[in-house]
Motif scaffolding. Structure first.
Motif, PDB file in Angstrom:
ATOM      1  N   TYR A 296       0.765  -1.284   0.177  1.00 36.76           N
ATOM      2  CA  TYR A 296       0.195   0.082   0.257  1.00 36.76           C
ATOM      3  C   TYR A 296       0.820   1.316  -0.031  1.00 36.76           C
ATOM      4  CZ  TYR A 296       1.022  -1.588   4.737  1.00 36.76           C
ATOM      5  OH  TYR A 296       1.787  -2.201   5.813  1.00 36.76           O
ATOM      6  N   ASP A 297       2.210   1.029   0.481  1.00 35.05           N
ATOM      7  CA  ASP A 297       2.972   2.489   0.507  1.00 35.05           C
ATOM      8  C   ASP A 297       3.246   3.165  -0.865  1.00 35.05           C
ATOM      9  OD1 ASP A 297       3.333   2.646   3.009  1.00 35.05           O
ATOM     10  OD2 ASP A 297       5.272   1.878   3.121  1.00 35.05           O
ATOM     11  N   ASN A 303      -4.742   4.664  -0.158  1.00 35.40           N
ATOM     12  CA  ASN A 303      -4.454   5.561   0.918  1.00 35.40           C
ATOM     13  C   ASN A 303      -5.521   6.813   0.847  1.00 35.40           C
ATOM     14  OD1 ASN A 303      -2.647   3.730   2.382  1.00 35.40           O
ATOM     15  ND2 ASN A 303      -1.362   4.481   0.793  1.00 35.40           N
ATOM     16  N   THR A 304      -6.478   6.760  -0.117  1.00 32.74           N
ATOM     17  CA  THR A 304      -7.320   7.985  -0.395  1.00 32.74           C
ATOM     18  C   THR A 304      -8.833   7.651  -0.151  1.00 32.74           C
ATOM     19  OG1 THR A 304      -7.452   7.659  -2.766  1.00 32.74           O
ATOM     20  CG2 THR A 304      -5.648   8.728  -1.988  1.00 32.74           C
ATOM     21  N   ASN A 307     -10.685   4.667  -1.558  1.00 37.04           N
ATOM     22  CA  ASN A 307     -10.593   3.222  -0.880  1.00 37.04           C
ATOM     23  C   ASN A 307     -11.196   3.321   0.549  1.00 37.04           C
ATOM     24  OD1 ASN A 307      -9.884   0.586  -0.848  1.00 37.04           O
ATOM     25  ND2 ASN A 307      -8.163   0.825   0.372  1.00 37.04           N
ATOM     26  N   SER A 386      -9.199  -3.905   1.539  1.00 35.53           N
ATOM     27  CA  SER A 386      -8.147  -4.588   1.249  1.00 35.53           C
ATOM     28  C   SER A 386      -8.400  -6.024   0.450  1.00 35.53           C
ATOM     29  CB  SER A 386      -7.276  -5.235   2.370  1.00 35.53           C
ATOM     30  OG  SER A 386      -6.721  -4.155   3.277  1.00 35.53           O
ATOM     31  N   THR A 396      -2.681  -4.071  -4.443  1.00 36.50           N
ATOM     32  CA  THR A 396      -1.803  -3.949  -3.382  1.00 36.50           C
ATOM     33  C   THR A 396      -1.011  -5.285  -3.108  1.00 36.50           C
ATOM     34  OG1 THR A 396      -3.411  -2.546  -2.227  1.00 36.50           O
ATOM     35  CG2 THR A 396      -1.689  -3.372  -1.026  1.00 36.50           C
TER      36      THR A 396
END
Length: 587
Positions: A296-297, A303-304, A307, A386, A396
């Motif tokens: 995910y990094d 991370n927005t 999602n 996820s 991911t």
């Protein structure tokens, strides 16, 4: 006694320069002897002997600690990282990216007025309903197929393990931390009665993100179990590279696992740990590092707002199932009114405090049904964040899938179109291909995405946000509890193995995969799903990988500018609407 320079002694002993001045002698100018030389001489000799003995014992002690993997600076029994160094780009200074490392209040169970029952643990059933905060236990219910031994004449030739870290403190800014600040701000201005009376004197004392003692034990015990299961595959004459990330709990998970598998002296064996950098670039602006163990990094959309479906669905469910509990708890309070979010934080406090202190007064505040619904709130988060109800569920986890396939096909990766670290994966020194044991350490959500990328669609059931659907496969406490592990065995048979587990003697030697999630066989729907033993033909799986890579749509899923859709609209782990954007899609 060890010999060498002052610098070597400092390194070996972990002492400051001034501490070594007493142990590493320098030539001294000769002085004239006083009249009572004999007495002074005897005293000096005695002092020298004592100092030499002290220094010798100290250095021996430090050596023993180093050999056992303990920290020579503190004497702690925590396992230390190996002294051998990998190339600098695979062994970065982990102190630059350790993640939050705040230590919480130390447990003092012996001092508590209420000591947990040492017999039957009344929390045992609850612990199975704590989602990703549940302590490890095997998936005893299984995954729909029978458990069989390795077929007669067949051998396990290789093991690939993807392992989660052990029990930890909450993440920074978690709801339990916010609730702790709320109570601190109103202490003395509210009154709690009945089952909530403890709240009058309670204060928040948890740390942040690092493993707690129970987590270290989980990983050590897993290492011991894996030794019993697979130690025969280890060749002491062959170098072994194990992979993790730079976060402190990830490093400690590796060390404790390896101590359980190989013993406390594992660092003295030909075993290296490579720490993939986890976290933002040091400039704080360049995004994350390529790292398949924290996929995910370098998947910005993970991370927005694109999602957020899982969190939105979970929030909706929390308001429904905690409505009665919120009224019940507020009836015991004056001077403060709790929201359902506050009550959810109180429920979340139970597993965290239990992990840190061995018990929590918050656990008894909720009914068995409310605990079942708590688990479901986490199932919704994972499904929509996820897994198959997430637009980045497949993307991911794609990097690790590609690395796994490359190991099976015996080649490095110079390009992937995903978040793998090509610098590392293009060299056998950091991406070895001849190991019989592969151990990778990751996080719960990343493992869930890997399972999604692998194509285990039995976890793709659409989970409603307004009611509990009953038994369902994506029950997070069964899939990715603390210490979860996905073990993938490569099994070689002398002939093709038919579905009834008899051999086709006319055929040649054949290789199969057996996926085991938390110690139970996990059948692949498109590869051996029709077999009772869940074995997956290796060649069939490798063909499926190509389709899974396409299905992930990594570039668009992670970097595309698409609209967020309501929870429940996405069912295949990738965005619904596709746009042909420059540099993201072809055709």
């Amino acid at each position: 006694m060890m010999r060498g320079s002052r610098e070597e002694a400092r390194f070996l002993m972990g002492k400051r320069s001034e501490d070594l001045d007493d142990c590493v002698s320098e030539p001294k100018p000769r002085i004239s002897r006083p009249g009572n030389y004999s007495t002074v001489q005897k005293a000096a000799i005695a002092a020298i002997v004592l100092i030499a003995a002290y220094c010798s014992l100290g250095m021996i002690y430090q050596s023993i600690l180093a050999a056992s993997g303990a920290n020579p600076m503190t004497g702690s029994g925590s396992v230390s990282k190996p002294s051998k160094k990998l190339p600098y780009y695979f062994d970065p200074n982990p102190e630059l990216w350790p993640g939050p490392t705040a230590t919480g209040r130390a447990p003092f169970l012996a001092q508590e007025t209420v000591v947990p029952n040492l017999g039957q643990d009344k929390n045992e059933t609850r612990k199975r309903s704590w989602g990703h905060l549940s302590p490890y236990r095997p998936a005893v219910e299984g995954w729909g197929v029978e458990e069989y031994p390795v077929p007669t004449g067949a051998i396990i030739t290789q093991l690939h393990t993807l392992h989660r870290h052990g029990s930890r403190y909450p993440t920074t800014g978690a709801n339990v931390e916010v609730f702790g600040a709320l109570i601190a701000n109103v202490t003395g201005n509210f009154q709690a009665t009945g089952d909530l009376s403890f709240l009058n004197s309670w204060s928040y004392g948890l740390g942040a993100e690092i493993m707690v003692p129970a987590g270290r034990l989980q990983l050590f015990e897993s290492g011991v179990l894996h030794n019993y299961m697979y130690a025969h595959l280890y060749d002491p004459k062959t170098k072994l590279i194990v992979r993790s990330t730079t976060q402190k709990r990830m490093r400690e998970s590796v060390w404790n696992f390896l101590s359980g598998f190989f013993g406390l002296d594992w660092a003295e064996k030909d075993i290296d740990v490579g720490y993939g950098i986890e976290g933002k670039m040091l400039d704080g602006m360049s995004g994350g590092w390529n790292n398949s163990l924290a996929g995910y990094d370098n998947c910005p959309n993970a991370n927005t707002f694109r999602n957020m479906g899982g969190l939105n669905a979970s929030s909706q469910w929390v308001d429904i199932y905690l409505y009665d509990a919120t009224k019940r708890l507020n009836s015991m309070l004056t001077g403060i009114v709790l929201s359902t979010r506050d009550v959810y934080a109180m429920q979340t406090m139970c597993p965290y405090e239990t992990a840190a202190y061995s018990y929590s007064p918050f656990c008894d505040l909720f009914t068995p049904t409310e605990w079942q619904n708590f688990e479901y709130s986490i199932d919704l988060q994972f499904s929509g964040g996820s897994a198959y109800e997430s637009p980045v569920g497949r993307a991911t986890g794609l990097g690790w899938l590609q690395e796994f396939a490359a190991r099976l096909e015996n080649h490095t990766l110079a390009y992937s179109g995903s978040q793998i670290n090509v610098t590392l994966d293009s060299h056998t020194s950091t991406f070895p291909l001849t190991q019989t044991l592969y151990f990778d350490f990751s996080h719960d959500t990343n493992i869930m995405s890997v399972i999604t990328a692998l194509g285990f669609t039995q976890f793709g059931q659409v989970l409603p946000a307004d009611h509990h659907p009953g038994k369902h496969n994506l029950t997070v406490s069964h899939v990715t509890p603390f210490g979860a592990r996905l073990d993938i065995e490569v099994i070689r048979t002398p002939h093709p193995l038919l579905p009834d587990r008899s051999y086709d003697n006319a055929g040649e030697a054949t290789s199969y995969l057996r996926f085991k999630l938390n110690e139970r066989t996990l059948p692949h729907p498109d590869c051996g799903g029709d077999r009772e033993d869940g074995l997956c033909h290796l060649d069939t799986f490798l063909k499926l990988v190509k389709d899974e890579e396409v299905s992930a749509e990594y570039g668009y899923a992670c970097f595309g500018e698409y609209e967020a859709v309501p929870y429940g609209k996405i069912t295949n782990g990738r965005p619904i609407a596709r746009k042909r954007e420059e540099g993201l899609l072809e055709g």
